[in-house]
Design a protein around this motif. Structure first.
Motif, short mmCIF file in Angstrom:
data_model
loop_
_atom_site.label_atom_id
_atom_site.label_comp_id
_atom_site.label_asym_id
_atom_site.label_seq_id
_atom_site.Cartn_x
_atom_site.Cartn_y
_atom_site.Cartn_z
N ALA A 52 62.83 63.63 25.53
CA ALA A 52 61.99 64.23 24.51
C ALA A 52 62.48 65.63 24.16
O ALA A 52 62.49 66.01 22.98
CB ALA A 52 60.54 64.28 24.97
N VAL A 53 62.91 66.39 25.15
CA VAL A 53 63.43 67.74 24.91
C VAL A 53 64.66 67.66 24.01
O VAL A 53 64.79 68.40 23.04
CB VAL A 53 63.77 68.45 26.24
N GLU A 54 65.56 66.73 24.33
CA GLU A 54 66.79 66.56 23.54
C GLU A 54 66.47 66.14 22.11
O GLU A 54 67.03 66.69 21.15
CB GLU A 54 67.70 65.53 24.20
N GLN A 55 65.61 65.16 21.95
CA GLN A 55 65.27 64.66 20.61
C GLN A 55 64.51 65.71 19.80
O GLN A 55 64.68 65.80 18.59
CB GLN A 55 64.46 63.37 20.71
N LEU A 56 63.69 66.47 20.47
CA LEU A 56 62.97 67.55 19.80
C LEU A 56 63.97 68.55 19.22
O LEU A 56 63.83 68.98 18.07
CB LEU A 56 62.02 68.22 20.79
N SER A 57 64.98 68.87 19.98
CA SER A 57 66.02 69.78 19.51
C SER A 57 66.74 69.20 18.29
O SER A 57 66.99 69.91 17.32
CB SER A 57 67.01 70.04 20.64
N VAL A 58 67.05 67.91 18.34
CA VAL A 58 67.72 67.25 17.22
C VAL A 58 66.85 67.31 15.96
O VAL A 58 67.33 67.67 14.88
CB VAL A 58 68.05 65.78 17.58
N LEU A 59 65.59 66.98 16.11
CA LEU A 59 64.68 66.98 14.96
C LEU A 59 64.51 68.37 14.37
O LEU A 59 64.50 68.55 13.16
CB LEU A 59 63.31 66.43 15.34
N LEU A 60 64.35 69.35 15.24
CA LEU A 60 64.17 70.72 14.75
C LEU A 60 65.42 71.23 14.04
O LEU A 60 65.33 71.95 13.05
CB LEU A 60 63.77 71.64 15.90
N ASP A 61 66.60 70.79 14.51
CA ASP A 61 67.85 71.15 13.82
C ASP A 61 67.91 70.49 12.45
O ASP A 61 68.40 71.09 11.50
CB ASP A 61 69.07 70.74 14.64
N GLU A 62 67.42 69.27 12.34
CA GLU A 62 67.43 68.53 11.08
C GLU A 62 66.57 69.21 10.01
O GLU A 62 66.94 69.23 8.85
CB GLU A 62 66.93 67.09 11.26
N ILE A 63 65.43 69.73 10.43
CA ILE A 63 64.52 70.31 9.43
C ILE A 63 64.77 71.79 9.19
O ILE A 63 64.18 72.37 8.28
CB ILE A 63 63.04 70.06 9.81
N ALA A 64 65.64 72.39 9.99
CA ALA A 64 65.93 73.83 9.85
C ALA A 64 66.85 74.09 8.67
O ALA A 64 67.53 73.31 8.17
CB ALA A 64 66.53 74.37 11.12
#
Length: 64
Positions: A52-64
């Motif tokens: 979840a930590v890894e995927q959260l980072s991926v998602l936040l990078d996508e929307i940034a």
């Protein structure tokens, strides 16, 4: 196909929470919703789920 996911009170496991986040992230059985995916990943990550930590980072990078 799922119409609606049950409320979060039924999903105490961080694995369950991460799985729900994946459903929202990719629109698996529910309408794709990145915001809800982030919310569920946050719940799972706060319980120590490394995926979840890894995927959260991926998602936040996508929307940034």
């Amino acid at each position: 196909m799922l119409k609606k996911l049950p409320s979060n009170s039924k999903f105490q496991s961080s694995i369950d929470q991460a799985n729900i986040a994946v459903c929202y992230q990719f629109g698996l059985g529910v309408k794709e919703n990145k915001k809800k995916a982030i919310e569920w990943y946050c719940k799972a990550a706060s319980s120590g789920n490394k995926f979840a930590v890894e995927q959260l980072s991926v998602l936040l990078d996508e929307i940034a």
